[in-house]
Write a protein that holds these residues in place. Structure first.
Motif, short mmCIF file in Angstrom:
data_model
loop_
_atom_site.label_atom_id
_atom_site.label_comp_id
_atom_site.label_asym_id
_atom_site.label_seq_id
_atom_site.Cartn_x
_atom_site.Cartn_y
_atom_site.Cartn_z
N THR A 1 53.02 63.05 4.68
CA THR A 1 53.75 63.80 3.66
C THR A 1 53.41 63.22 2.29
O THR A 1 53.28 62.00 2.15
N THR A 2 53.27 64.08 1.31
CA THR A 2 52.96 63.62 -0.05
C THR A 2 54.10 62.75 -0.58
O THR A 2 55.24 62.87 -0.14
N ALA A 3 53.78 61.90 -1.56
CA ALA A 3 54.74 60.92 -2.07
C ALA A 3 56.00 61.59 -2.63
O ALA A 3 57.10 61.05 -2.51
N ASP A 4 55.86 62.78 -3.18
CA ASP A 4 57.04 63.46 -3.74
C ASP A 4 57.87 64.17 -2.66
O ASP A 4 58.86 64.83 -2.96
N GLY A 5 57.43 64.05 -1.42
CA GLY A 5 58.20 64.65 -0.32
C GLY A 5 58.06 66.16 -0.20
O GLY A 5 58.76 66.78 0.60
N SER A 6 57.16 66.75 -0.97
CA SER A 6 57.12 68.22 -0.95
C SER A 6 56.27 68.79 0.18
O SER A 6 56.62 69.82 0.74
N VAL A 7 55.15 68.13 0.50
CA VAL A 7 54.19 68.77 1.41
C VAL A 7 53.78 67.83 2.55
O VAL A 7 53.40 66.69 2.32
N THR A 8 53.87 68.34 3.77
CA THR A 8 53.30 67.66 4.93
C THR A 8 52.12 68.50 5.41
O THR A 8 52.25 69.73 5.51
N VAL A 9 50.99 67.87 5.69
CA VAL A 9 49.87 68.63 6.24
C VAL A 9 49.65 68.18 7.68
O VAL A 9 49.55 66.99 7.96
N GLU A 10 49.62 69.17 8.58
CA GLU A 10 49.46 68.87 10.00
C GLU A 10 48.34 69.73 10.57
O GLU A 10 48.07 70.82 10.07
#
Ligand SMILES: Cc1cc2nc3c(=O)[nH]c(=O)nc-3n(C[C@H](O)[C@H](O)[C@H](O)COP(=O)(O)O)c2cc1C
Ligand code: SF4
Ligand code: FES
Lengths: 166, 418
Positions: free
Chosen positions: A110-119
């Motif tokens: 997950t990106t540091a800002d908590g907005s995006v997880t890529v799976e």
């Protein structure tokens, strides 16, 4: 909580199945439970279990079995890129890696800002429009097909700025 | 291009809307069935048409319906819209663009089965699609094609949508029923088959979306007309999902018996690279892999001919790979898929899919030593015939046929071969 917040929705879901088969409602109820925070909390599992007469552990094992339910928080937006064989033949693995590199994460993170997880996920029934991903948010799943890293980054920027369901 | 019976929306704009659908024979099949025929007559007509299930196994549809335990009610119909086989994307196009033809098919099947309640089991990823289907169903209800005493007859029918949540195994019909009952999607021991004990222990028909979408026109135009398409033993048209290294991937509806060559070259535009076709998987990841020889390219795509060529037509999701592909990598991809999707209920499959993946990784690491290839082959062979459901078997066939039919790719240091 769910009962107070979504009484009509719960009634609608229960009515989809025969009255003596309430257990069948567990899957739509879990989607409802996930609507709040993007994952199913312990409390929500207990509540769903109570609504249909199951043990919370039974509900927990369902959450574990099905990949679209999550038992821990992820990014607000889960970008699930198909890297299965047909898509991989059309460059989907490189697409997923490039996208992650641009976001400063590795696959699954997950990106540091908590907005995006890529799976990375298995076939999404859109193999002729690779690269593609589905965007899972707390209250839905939408397809984004024929993507480039550029178009995906633009979408992410838009979501981070304006919110919405993609 | 042959006449399209299923992807008709490509020729008839507006078919996806109720008025547009009605303008093109929409609901005439259902009307004919419920107003002029008995359920048994509908079953006989579908038997006579020779329609075979499009979900993979190719079992004759009318025959399957006739297995319903007599005199036991209620009965259920479940449309299998789980579409998760890698390379398959036909049911999605049908439901997105020609939803009423599919839903009319569900209604005809339900009438034939004497069921008053039917479910459409959509894979969870089809979230938006499932919500549109719910709207389509509401429209059908308002127009009198669903609900109590539909079309003024004494037949009642309700169709409801159920959303799965990401598990390939739920496409297997008994796992699907378990999932619909709110349990883990794990296959049941058979017998009993769903026709005897299906949903909630009652007689149930499970049919694929494409199978069901064939029914309206079979009802209106008749069995003889339908048999005018395809071959003697595989009548009708089929939607081929073409993917991989082709210039024009997509769905192509063609008569059963059309050769691979025509699909891949005439419609698909050949390989995008211009390289030769090296391998074909006709049934998605669950395929015995065929080499791209002239003999294979000239094979007619019907159930019998593809089996005779050493594979299976399955759901007709044709994955094409050109000469740049390395079969070791292909097997790694299919093994990752099955290792991920094994439901874990039986040991040979749960352990076998894990060890196959492990052996492939080891084989890569050791630059394909003869011993590692033999180990992988023996792990795969050890699973054959021992798994509870067909998923275990599916996981084995690409590995065994990949190793046996593409030996050059599995020589020591095979990566460096020209
Ligand atoms: C592992 C596995 C996955 C399957 N996935 C699907 C699927 O996604 N869609 C489908 O229609 N049938 C699928 N099937 C086949 C179904 O079990 C069943 O045969 C089919 O729905 C019957 O419909 P038909 O007679 O109309 O083909 C699968 C079978 C297995 C063993
Ligand atoms: S063969 Fe695999 S998928 Fe089928 S029941 Fe056994 S473990 Fe589950
Ligand atoms: S393989 Fe990616 S959508 Fe089918």
């Amino acid at each position: 909580m769910l009962r107070e917040k979504y009484p009509q929705e719960i009634e609608r879901i229960l009515a989809i199945y025969p009255p003596d088969q309430r257990r069948s409602a567990v899957m739509p109820l879990l989607y409802l439970a996930q609507r709040e925070s993007g994952y199913v909390t312990r409390q929500a599992m207990e509540e769903v279990a109570g609504l249909i007469g199951l043990e919370p552990t039974q509900v927990g094992s369902l959450v574990g079995f099905y990949t679209l339910y999550h038992d821990e928080p992820g990014g607000t937006y889960r970008i699930q890129v198909c890297t299965d064989l047909p898509c991989a033949l059309r460059g989907a693995e490189a697409f997923a890696e490039d996208l992650c590199r641009n976001l400063g994460i590795r696959l699954g993170e997950t990106t540091a800002d908590g907005s995006v997880t890529v799976e990375a996920v298995m076939c999404l029934a859109g193999c002729d429009r690779a690269p593609l991903f589905q965007l899972q948010t707390a209250d839905g799943i939408h397809y984004h097909e024929n993507q480039t890293v550029q178009s995906a980054l633009e979408l992410i920027e838009h979501l981070r700025r304006d919110g919405g369901r993609g | 291009m042959a006449e399209r019976l299923l992807l008709r929306h490509r020729d008839l704009p507006g078919l996806g809307e109720l008025p547009g659908y009605q303008a093109h024979e929409g609901f005439e099949g259902l009307r004919k069935a419920v107003m002029t025929m008995t359920p048994a007559q509908v079953i006989d007509l579908v038997k006579a048409s020779g329609l075979r299930g499009r979900g993979g196994a190719g079992f004759p549809t009318g025959v399957k319906w006739s297995f319903l335990s007599p005199g036991v009610f209620p009965r259920y119909v479940v449309a299998n819209a789980d579409e998760s086989e890698p390379g398959t994307f036909k049911d999605r196009e049908l439901m997105e663009h020609n939803p009423f033809q599919f839903l009319e098919g569900v209604a005809i099947c339900a009438y034939a089965a004497q069921a008053n309640l039917a479910y459409v089991y959509c894979r969870g990823e089809f979230w938006d699609l499932a919500h549109r289907l719910e709207e389509n169903l509401a429209e059908m209800g308002r127009a009198g094609f669903l609900g109590a005493r539909l079309l003024g007859t004494d037949y009642d029918l309700d169709i409801r949508v159920h959303l799965g949540a990401g598990a390939y195994i739920c496409g297997e019909e008994t796992a699907l029923l378990e999932s619909l009952e709110g349990r883990l999607g794990q296959p049941r021991l058979r017998p009993p088959f769903p026709a005897a004990k299906g949903l909630y222990g009652k007689p149930t028909v499970v049919n694929n979306v494409e199978t069901l979408a064939n029914l309206p026109l079979i009802l209106t135009r008749g069995a003889e007309w339908y048999r005018g398409f395809g071959t003697e033993k595989s009548p009708g048209t089929k939607i081929f999902s073409l993917s991989g290294h082709v210039a024009r991937p997509g769905n192509y509806e063609l008569p059963l018996g059309t050769p691979f060559r025509e699909l891949i070259f005439t419609y698909g535009g050949g390989t995008s690279s211009g390289l030769k076709v090296k391998a074909i998987m006709p049934a998605g990841a669950s395929s015995s892999i065929l080499p791209g020889t002239d003999e294979v390219l000239d094979t007619p795509m019907d159930y019998e001919s593809v089996a005779a060529a050493g594979s299976a037509l399955g759901s007709a999701s044709v994955i094409v790979m050109d000469e740049s592909v390395d079969l070791g990598w292909v097997l790694k991809k299919t093994s990752e898929f099955f290792n991920h999707e094994s439901c874990g209920k039986c040991t040979p499959c749960r352990e076998g899919t894990y060890w196959m993946l492990h052996a492939i990784e080891r084989l890569e690491h050791n630059r394909r030593s003869v011993g590692d290839v033999a180990l992988l082959r023996s792990v795969a062979a050890g699973m054959q015939g021992k798994c509870l459901c067909a998923l275990g078997e599916f996981s084995v066939v690409p590995v065994v046929t990949g190793i046996d039919r593409f030996q050059a790719d599995f020589r020591p240091d095979g990566r460096d071969e020209p």
